[in-house]
Scaffold this active site. Structure first.
Site, mmCIF file in Angstrom:
data_model
loop_
_atom_site.group_PDB
_atom_site.id
_atom_site.type_symbol
_atom_site.label_atom_id
_atom_site.label_comp_id
_atom_site.label_asym_id
_atom_site.label_seq_id
_atom_site.Cartn_x
_atom_site.Cartn_y
_atom_site.Cartn_z
ATOM 1 C CE LYS A 1 -3.968 -1.718 13.442
ATOM 2 N NZ LYS A 1 -2.527 -1.728 13.189
ATOM 3 C CG ASN B 1 -9.923 7.486 6.545
ATOM 4 O OD1 ASN B 1 -9.017 6.799 6.115
ATOM 5 N ND2 ASN B 1 -10.761 7.065 7.463
ATOM 6 C CE1 TYR C 1 -6.682 -1.398 10.912
ATOM 7 C CE2 TYR C 1 -8.421 -0.005 11.793
ATOM 8 C CZ TYR C 1 -7.082 -0.231 11.547
ATOM 9 O OH TYR C 1 -6.148 0.692 11.935
ATOM 10 C CG ASN D 1 -2.068 0.982 1.057
ATOM 11 O OD1 ASN D 1 -2.598 1.154 -0.047
ATOM 12 N ND2 ASN D 1 -2.442 1.659 2.127
ATOM 13 C CG ASP E 1 -19.290 6.791 10.623
ATOM 14 O OD1 ASP E 1 -18.265 6.081 10.676
ATOM 15 O OD2 ASP E 1 -19.492 7.631 9.729
ATOM 16 C CG ASN F 1 -10.125 10.292 13.466
ATOM 17 O OD1 ASN F 1 -10.339 9.860 14.596
ATOM 18 N ND2 ASN F 1 -10.907 10.010 12.447
ATOM 19 N NE ARG G 1 -17.891 6.043 7.507
ATOM 20 C CZ ARG G 1 -16.660 6.531 7.480
ATOM 21 N NH1 ARG G 1 -16.014 6.611 6.323
ATOM 22 N NH2 ARG G 1 -16.062 6.956 8.579
ATOM 23 C CE1 TYR H 1 -0.106 5.349 16.515
ATOM 24 C CE2 TYR H 1 -0.744 4.896 14.255
ATOM 25 C CZ TYR H 1 0.185 4.835 15.268
ATOM 26 O OH TYR H 1 1.410 4.276 15.016
ATOM 27 C CB SER I 1 -6.755 1.915 15.787
ATOM 28 O OG SER I 1 -7.891 2.669 15.427
ATOM 29 C CB ALA I 2 -9.372 5.642 18.786
HETATM 30 P P1 NAD Z 1 -0.370 2.740 5.206
HETATM 31 O O1 NAD Z 1 -1.150 1.716 4.468
HETATM 32 O O2 NAD Z 1 -0.042 4.015 4.523
HETATM 33 O O3 NAD Z 1 0.999 2.098 5.733
HETATM 34 C C1 NAD Z 1 1.113 0.734 6.085
HETATM 35 C C2 NAD Z 1 2.364 0.194 5.416
HETATM 36 O O4 NAD Z 1 2.530 -1.183 5.763
HETATM 37 C C3 NAD Z 1 2.272 0.259 3.874
HETATM 38 O O5 NAD Z 1 3.449 0.859 3.366
HETATM 39 C C4 NAD Z 1 2.179 -1.216 3.448
HETATM 40 O O6 NAD Z 1 2.789 -1.445 2.210
HETATM 41 C C5 NAD Z 1 2.886 -1.920 4.606
HETATM 42 N N1 NAD Z 1 2.476 -3.311 4.840
HETATM 43 C C6 NAD Z 1 1.198 -3.770 4.984
HETATM 44 N N2 NAD Z 1 1.241 -5.106 5.214
HETATM 45 C C7 NAD Z 1 2.549 -5.476 5.213
HETATM 46 C C8 NAD Z 1 3.221 -6.712 5.379
HETATM 47 N N3 NAD Z 1 2.553 -7.863 5.583
HETATM 48 N N4 NAD Z 1 4.579 -6.743 5.329
HETATM 49 C C9 NAD Z 1 5.281 -5.586 5.122
HETATM 50 N N5 NAD Z 1 4.687 -4.394 4.928
HETATM 51 C C10 NAD Z 1 3.337 -4.338 4.983
HETATM 52 O O7 NAD Z 1 -1.136 3.025 6.579
HETATM 53 P P2 NAD Z 1 -0.885 4.146 7.680
HETATM 54 O O8 NAD Z 1 -2.032 5.066 7.652
HETATM 55 O O9 NAD Z 1 0.477 4.662 7.579
HETATM 56 O O10 NAD Z 1 -1.037 3.276 9.005
HETATM 57 C C11 NAD Z 1 0.066 2.715 9.675
HETATM 58 C C12 NAD Z 1 -0.429 1.871 10.833
HETATM 59 O O11 NAD Z 1 -1.199 2.692 11.712
HETATM 60 C C13 NAD Z 1 -1.345 0.719 10.422
HETATM 61 O O12 NAD Z 1 -1.039 -0.398 11.221
HETATM 62 C C14 NAD Z 1 -2.724 1.238 10.725
HETATM 63 O O13 NAD Z 1 -3.623 0.203 11.016
HETATM 64 C C15 NAD Z 1 -2.468 2.100 11.949
HETATM 65 N N6 NAD Z 1 -3.465 3.152 12.123
HETATM 66 C C16 NAD Z 1 -3.688 4.049 11.116
HETATM 67 C C17 NAD Z 1 -4.657 5.036 11.258
HETATM 68 C C18 NAD Z 1 -4.931 6.029 10.158
HETATM 69 O O14 NAD Z 1 -5.942 6.713 10.215
HETATM 70 N N7 NAD Z 1 -4.095 6.166 9.154
HETATM 71 C C19 NAD Z 1 -5.405 5.109 12.452
HETATM 72 C C20 NAD Z 1 -5.141 4.192 13.465
HETATM 73 C C21 NAD Z 1 -4.155 3.216 13.297
HETATM 74 C C1 UD1 Z 2 -12.449 5.602 10.306
HETATM 75 C C2 UD1 Z 2 -12.618 4.130 10.586
HETATM 76 C C3 UD1 Z 2 -11.776 3.763 11.799
HETATM 77 C C4 UD1 Z 2 -10.313 4.165 11.579
HETATM 78 C C5 UD1 Z 2 -10.265 5.670 11.270
HETATM 79 C C6 UD1 Z 2 -8.884 6.186 11.014
HETATM 80 C C7 UD1 Z 2 -14.885 3.537 9.823
HETATM 81 C C8 UD1 Z 2 -16.270 3.186 10.218
HETATM 82 N N1 UD1 Z 2 -14.033 3.835 10.827
HETATM 83 O O1 UD1 Z 2 -12.855 6.311 11.443
HETATM 84 O O2 UD1 Z 2 -11.836 2.379 12.053
HETATM 85 O O3 UD1 Z 2 -9.536 3.888 12.727
HETATM 86 O O4 UD1 Z 2 -11.078 5.923 10.110
HETATM 87 O O5 UD1 Z 2 -8.369 5.665 9.833
HETATM 88 O O6 UD1 Z 2 -14.543 3.528 8.636
HETATM 89 N N2 UD1 Z 2 -17.144 11.494 6.883
HETATM 90 C C9 UD1 Z 2 -18.000 12.114 6.005
HETATM 91 N N3 UD1 Z 2 -17.793 11.943 4.655
HETATM 92 C C10 UD1 Z 2 -16.763 11.181 4.161
HETATM 93 C C11 UD1 Z 2 -15.881 10.551 5.071
HETATM 94 C C12 UD1 Z 2 -16.097 10.722 6.438
HETATM 95 O O7 UD1 Z 2 -18.929 12.786 6.412
HETATM 96 O O8 UD1 Z 2 -16.641 11.067 2.929
HETATM 97 C C13 UD1 Z 2 -17.343 11.702 8.340
HETATM 98 C C14 UD1 Z 2 -17.567 10.424 9.128
HETATM 99 O O9 UD1 Z 2 -18.923 10.101 9.174
HETATM 100 C C15 UD1 Z 2 -16.967 10.822 10.495
HETATM 101 C C16 UD1 Z 2 -15.846 11.797 10.147
HETATM 102 O O10 UD1 Z 2 -16.154 12.280 8.834
HETATM 103 O O11 UD1 Z 2 -17.923 11.514 11.255
HETATM 104 C C17 UD1 Z 2 -14.467 11.151 10.122
HETATM 105 O O12 UD1 Z 2 -14.498 10.019 9.270
HETATM 106 P P1 UD1 Z 2 -13.174 9.180 8.932
HETATM 107 O O13 UD1 Z 2 -12.102 10.101 8.472
HETATM 108 O O14 UD1 Z 2 -13.558 8.061 8.032
HETATM 109 O O15 UD1 Z 2 -12.703 8.610 10.354
HETATM 110 P P2 UD1 Z 2 -13.519 7.725 11.432
HETATM 111 O O16 UD1 Z 2 -14.923 7.561 11.057
HETATM 112 O O17 UD1 Z 2 -13.230 8.273 12.774
#
Ligand code: NAD
Ligand code: UD1
Length: 349
Positions: free
Chosen positions: A155, A207, A151, A38, A307, A187, A304, A185, A127-128
């Protein structure tokens, strides 16, 4: 053992690439393991351009035990930050086995390799989303867990495994016990202030923030606002948005804590990483319009599934024990997202 080497799984991804910048700037040697499922290697080239420092990259899957064992033997890291994982909630409902295999099994392999190599300091991306339904909208680490999709369950399972692992070392009075920080984390949004690295989602974003940015730049026509009848101040959902650079600084603080005597040997502790305050969807749209001068075309749409109305962090524990709190505000998050989006309209190419 070289105490300054940090192995970063998933380091080419959105959060991982920002962490690599902070680690290099803090003087750590960085080794990235990523299968690029990814992400693109360009993110790591940009990390090296920003910092002027080299890092070591292995394209490998964390489920490949032999490859991982060889990397640990060659690089002798002292600490691992484990970002690698799949993160799309909808996809996890369609393909749960893929998520459990990648996230849970991947972490089992990583933990085995770490244990064999006697590398037992770990910072894990939780994650939260692990929290269950709660009567309070402000989450504290001791709230009951109860994720509602595969998902989130992956976690929560990993958290359980890591807690069991560290507890076993305590019981066995192991000489070099595990020390683990589970970072939950809220958002993460925004991008590095250089605009050279940022979030590069595949296809239509799930998101809010990347969706808003793509509407602003004209790649998407209209933002669906998922519900305006929630019991919140303006009816739209409220979340705790946190600048990705603040978030990754929390990881450096966590490493410092693990390295200190204060962190219990055999300890596995969860910390919320959030700002402790929430913004609604309409507040995000307004901030985006104000900071960028662009009109965001949006339409109120049905809620959605899955949510919550409102959630935000109680970040007191991270302040007390990691000496960490957010420094950036909503305008910084919006301006940095926009800077990245305008400089890289097609993401990494
Ligand atoms: P991302 O997809 O940008 O980064 C994840 C990376 O892991 C990617 O580069 C992907 O190629 C690599 N990867 C996935 N599976 C792998 C595997 N089996 N072996 C080696 N590499 C692998 O995602 P991100 O947003 O940077 O998130 C990083 C971490 O934080 C994730 O574990 C995610 O679940 C967690 N997290 C993210 C958010 C968010 O909103 N972005 C929120 C809470 C937790
Ligand atoms: C989502 C994931 C959560 C993940 C988090 C961070 C779901 C149900 N939850 O959370 O598991 O940890 O992202 O990656 O997918 N919204 C809109 N329009 C859009 C997109 C979002 O109105 O096109 C609203 C949502 O309803 C929410 C807020 O924006 O109220 C934030 O949404 P989003 O960025 O997807 O984060 P989470 O819902 O918190």
């Amino acid at each position: 053992m070289n105490n300054k080497t940090v192995l970063v799984t998933g380091g080419a991804g959105y959060i991982g690439s920002h962490a690599c910048v902070e680690l290099l700037q803090a003087g750590f040697k960085v080794v990235v393991v990523d299968n690029l499922s990814n992400s693109k290697p360009e993110s790591l080239s940009r990390v090296q351009q920003i910092t002027g420092s080299p890092l070591t990259f292995y394209q490998a899957d964390i489920r490949n035990k032999q490859a991982l064992t060889d990397i640990f033997a060659k690089e002798s890291p002292s600490t691992v930050i484990h970002f690698a994982g799949l993160k799309a909630v909808g996809e996890s409902c369609e393909q749960p086995l893929l998520y459990y295999h990648n996230n849970v099994y991947g972490t089992l392999v990583l933990a085995e390799v770490m244990s064999n190599a006697n590398v037992k300091q770990l910072v894990f991306s939780s994650s939260a989303t692990v929290y269950g339904e709660s009567s309070s909208v402000q989450y504290t680490e001791n709230f009951p867990l109860g994720p509602i999709n595969p998902y989130g369950r992956s976690k929560a399972m990993i958290e359980d495994i890591l807690r069991d692992l560290s507890a076993a070392d305590k019981t066995n009075q192991t000489e070099y016990p595990w020390k683990i920080a589970l970072l939950r984390y809220f958002n993460p949004i925004g991008a590095h202030e250089s605009g050279m690295i940022g979030e590069d989602p595949n296809g239509i974003p799930n998101n809010l923030m990347p969706y808003v940015a793509q509407v602003a730049i004209g790649k998407l026509k209209q933002l669906p606002v998922y519900g305006d009848d929630y019991p919140t101040r303006d009816g739209t959902g409220i979340r705790d948005y946190i600048h990705v650079v603040d978030l990754v600084k929390g990881h450096i603080k966590a490493i410092e804590a693990l390295n200190s005597e204060k962190f219990e040997a055999g300890g596995c502790k969860a910390y919320n990483l959030g700002a402790g305050r929430g913004y609604s969807v309409l507040e995000i749209i307004n901030a985006f319009e104000r900071v960028t001068g662009r009109k965001i075309n949006y339409k109120i749409s049905p809620r959605r599934a899955g949510d919550l109305a409102e959630c935000f962090a109680n970040p007191d524990l991270a302040l007390k024990e990691l000496n960490w709190k957010v420094e950036k505000n909503l305008d910084d998050m919006v301006a940095d997202t926009w800077n990245w989006q305008t400089k890289n309209p097609q993401g990494y190419i």
